[in-house]
Design an enzyme around this catalytic site. Structure first.
Site, PDB file in Angstrom:
ATOM      1  N   PHE A 188      59.698  83.339  18.979  1.00 20.50           N
ATOM      2  CA  PHE A 188      59.852  84.672  18.425  1.00 20.50           C
ATOM      3  C   PHE A 188      61.220  84.706  17.748  1.00 20.50           C
ATOM      4  O   PHE A 188      62.162  84.082  18.217  1.00 20.50           O
ATOM      5  CB  PHE A 188      59.735  85.768  19.495  1.00 20.50           C
ATOM      6  CG  PHE A 188      59.835  87.137  18.887  1.00 20.50           C
ATOM      7  CD1 PHE A 188      58.765  87.662  18.162  1.00 20.50           C
ATOM      8  CD2 PHE A 188      61.000  87.876  18.968  1.00 20.50           C
ATOM      9  CE1 PHE A 188      58.869  88.898  17.540  1.00 20.50           C
ATOM     10  CE2 PHE A 188      61.109  89.119  18.347  1.00 20.50           C
ATOM     11  CZ  PHE A 188      60.043  89.632  17.641  1.00 20.50           C
ATOM     12  N   THR A 189      61.312  85.450  16.645  1.00 16.32           N
ATOM     13  CA  THR A 189      62.512  85.400  15.793  1.00 16.32           C
ATOM     14  C   THR A 189      63.826  85.567  16.564  1.00 16.32           C
ATOM     15  O   THR A 189      64.665  84.668  16.570  1.00 16.32           O
ATOM     16  CB  THR A 189      62.418  86.497  14.716  1.00 16.32           C
ATOM     17  OG1 THR A 189      62.154  87.745  15.357  1.00 16.32           O
ATOM     18  CG2 THR A 189      61.300  86.200  13.727  1.00 16.32           C
TER      19      THR A 189
ATOM     20  N   PHE B 298      63.956  87.697   6.786  1.00 13.16           N
ATOM     21  CA  PHE B 298      62.820  88.552   6.414  1.00 13.16           C
ATOM     22  C   PHE B 298      63.172  90.031   6.385  1.00 13.16           C
ATOM     23  O   PHE B 298      62.544  90.806   5.683  1.00 13.16           O
ATOM     24  CB  PHE B 298      61.624  88.309   7.356  1.00 13.16           C
ATOM     25  CG  PHE B 298      61.942  88.548   8.808  1.00 13.16           C
ATOM     26  CD1 PHE B 298      62.503  87.549   9.579  1.00 13.16           C
ATOM     27  CD2 PHE B 298      61.669  89.769   9.397  1.00 13.16           C
ATOM     28  CE1 PHE B 298      62.809  87.767  10.919  1.00 13.16           C
ATOM     29  CE2 PHE B 298      61.961  90.003  10.732  1.00 13.16           C
ATOM     30  CZ  PHE B 298      62.539  88.997  11.494  1.00 13.16           C
TER      31      PHE B 298
HETATM   32  C1  LIG Z   1      60.227  92.913  19.812  1.00 13.42           C
HETATM   33  C2  LIG Z   1      60.208  91.656  20.539  1.00 13.42           C
HETATM   34  C3  LIG Z   1      61.384  91.085  21.030  1.00 13.42           C
HETATM   35  C4  LIG Z   1      62.760  91.654  20.766  1.00 13.42           C
HETATM   36  O1  LIG Z   1      62.910  92.937  21.276  1.00 13.42           O
HETATM   37  P1  LIG Z   1      63.783  94.058  20.533  1.00 13.42           P
HETATM   38  O2  LIG Z   1      63.603  95.244  21.406  1.00 13.42           O
HETATM   39  O3  LIG Z   1      63.227  94.240  19.162  1.00 13.42           O
HETATM   40  O4  LIG Z   1      65.198  93.594  20.497  1.00 13.42           O
HETATM   41  C5  LIG Z   1      61.267  89.918  21.763  1.00 13.42           C
HETATM   42  N1  LIG Z   1      60.081  89.328  21.971  1.00 13.42           N
HETATM   43  C6  LIG Z   1      58.932  89.837  21.496  1.00 13.42           C
HETATM   44  C7  LIG Z   1      57.637  89.154  21.763  1.00 13.42           C
HETATM   45  C8  LIG Z   1      58.957  91.014  20.751  1.00 13.42           C
HETATM   46  O5  LIG Z   1      57.822  91.500  20.267  1.00 13.42           O
END
Ligand SMILES: *Cc1c(COP(=O)(O)O)cnc(C)c1O
Length: 461
Positions: A128-129, A453
């Site tokens: 995940f990013t 992105f």
């Molecule tokens: C959104 C998300 C995150 C990061 O959480 P934030 O609240 O946006 O900082 C981490 N892992 C997954 C799978 C997510 O969907």
């Protein structure tokens, strides 16, 4: 409908407050998307009709959560809302210790810094990013150990989020268990299309990692949605409640990072949950540096209260069935008109397969970015790219990553839109699909250094 054998259900709530939507003309939308550099993240929300950019922090809270907001205990230390949240995290997720954070990435930052040493490897069931970036900033190297089916948008595997035990084992052999502080297991897997991991698989991952003294850190952001898939697809769990399944699932991990902005039905919030007392002590010390005192972690008392209450609502059977049922409804509509989507449909979103939708646009001309922009131009619906732009560049070579999956994500906020909004969405996708041969690609004209992105800009070829 007969084939689906579905008795209709309706959204399990009635509407008490409404927020009017603005409807724009095609000319207005063309101007808006050009000004936004063909990046839907750079559109103004007021120019958007149905906002399917993300399900993150876009949830509608219940009357019960709003009532809880008025009971915010805004003490700097020891807020009673913290204790309520701690109690509910323990009750529903099972972890012993809680460190609140402003959102999920706050928790990722802390756990990565605490457990990863430079030169370490962190396997995960797809990346995940923000998770991968924090692992890399801590000096680690992410290694994808998800099953091959996850990278195949046509595979009908019921648990495409599963960890490939052979890939994990060969990594352990190659680099040695000492260089692997933990495996990051996500449930469901966002980047694979909201695909679940089975209880059987997490059990096997636990057995293997236990032999090698490797921790499991769960990304529990959508673990409730994962529990629903286990209930509907894994026979022995058919009769278990979502709450029971969730708790058993978490019991195979050592801790979890959580973005409350997804499953937990709030607009902001997150936490790190742990079982190991030593790691917890360090985490709660570190949170003071980066987020706030350990009993608020960057959140107001009222935010913690809303999250504590959202947690109870998230595991209600009728809520989760309608939540995922809405995605399935749109998925069935799109499949019936032949639009290429990732199957089986996932828990939070429909993923359009841009490579098959726009086969004439090469990946370096950003087909998914292009498709998201075209959808906006057609109807004002805002979706998001999940392909080459999101994948970023390799740290070593500086080259683009070329992910197999080039997707457009239509993400449904929880409890926000009705079935009529779903119909309008499917019709717009169909309209763009009919004109797909006329669509041309994009070139990138501005690229930021991190998580490009969000802010990259494009022009039409
Ligand atoms: C959104 C998300 C995150 C990061 O959480 P934030 O609240 O946006 O900082 C981490 N892992 C997954 C799978 C997510 O969907």
């Amino acid at each position: 409908m007969g084939k689906l054998e579905r008795r209709s259900w309706a959204e399990p709530f009635k509407i008490k407050v409404v927020e009017p939507l603005k409807i724009t003309t095609r000319e207005e939308r063309l101007k808006a998307i050009r000004e936004a550099g063909y990046n839907t993240f750079l559109l103004k929300s007021e120019d958007v009709y149905i906002d399917l950019l993300t399900d993150s922090g876009t949830n509608a809270m219940s009357d019960n959560q709003w009532a809880g907001m008025m009971l915010g205990d805004e003490a700097y230390a020891g807020s009673k809302n913290f204790y309520h949240l701690e109690e509910n995290v323990h009750k529903y997720y099972g972890y012993k210790y809680l460190v609140p954070t402003h959102q999920g990435r706050g928790a990722e930052h802390i756990i990565s810094k605490l457990l990863i040493k430079p030169g370490d490897f962190v396997p995960g069931n797809m990346y995940f990013t923000t998770t991968r970036l924090h692992q890399e900033l801590a000096g680690g190297t992410f290694v994808d150990v998800i099953i091959d089916e996850a990278h195949d948008s046509q595979s009908l595997h019921p648990f495409k989020g599963n960890v490939d035990l052979q890939k994990l084992e060969s990594l352990i052999k190659k680099v040695g268990e000492k260089k692997i502080p933990y495996i990051a297991v996500a449930a469901t897997v966002n980047m694979a299309g909201g695909q679940p991991i089975s209880m059987e698989n997490i059990r096997q991952v636990r057995a293997l990692t236990a032999k090698h003294n490797i921790k499991i850190i769960l990304d529990a952001t959508r673990a409730v949605e994962n529990a629903y898939f286990i209930k509907t697809r894994e026979k022995e769990y058919e009769k278990k409640s979502i709450a029971e399944i969730l708790k058993e699932f978490c019991s195979y991990s050592d801790g979890a990072t959580m973005s409350g902005k997804k499953d937990l039905l709030v607009n902001i919030g997150g936490f790190l949950a742990l079982n190991d007392n030593d790691v917890f002590e360090e985490a709660r010390n570190m949170v003071v540096v980066y987020e706030g005192l350990h009993t608020y972690g960057g959140l107001a008392g009222r935010d913690m209260e809303a999250m504590a209450r959202g947690l109870e609502e998230a595991v209600h059977e009728d809520h989760i069935r309608a939540r995922i049922g809405q995605i399935e409804y749109v998925g069935e509509k799109l499949l019936s008109i032949g639009v290429p989507i990732v199957q089986p449909v996932g828990g939070h979103a429909i993923f359009l397969d841009a490579k098959r939708f726009l086969p004439h646009i090469p990946q370096i001309q950003f087909p998914a970015q292009t498709l998201a922009a075209e959808l906006y131009i057609d109807s004002g619906i805002r979706a998001m790219e999940r392909g080459i732009v999101s994948a970023g560049r390799s740290k070593e070579t500086g080259d683009h990553y070329y992910p197999k999956l080039e997707l457009v994500r239509l993400t449904f906020p929880r409890r926000v839109y009705t079935q009529a909004h779903c119909d309008v969405t499917a019709e717009s996708v169909e309209a763009v699909y009919e004109l797909r041969n006329k669509i041309t690609g994009l070139k990138m004209v501005y690229e930021p250094k991190y998580l490009r992105f969000f802010q990259a800009r494009f022009e039409k070829m």
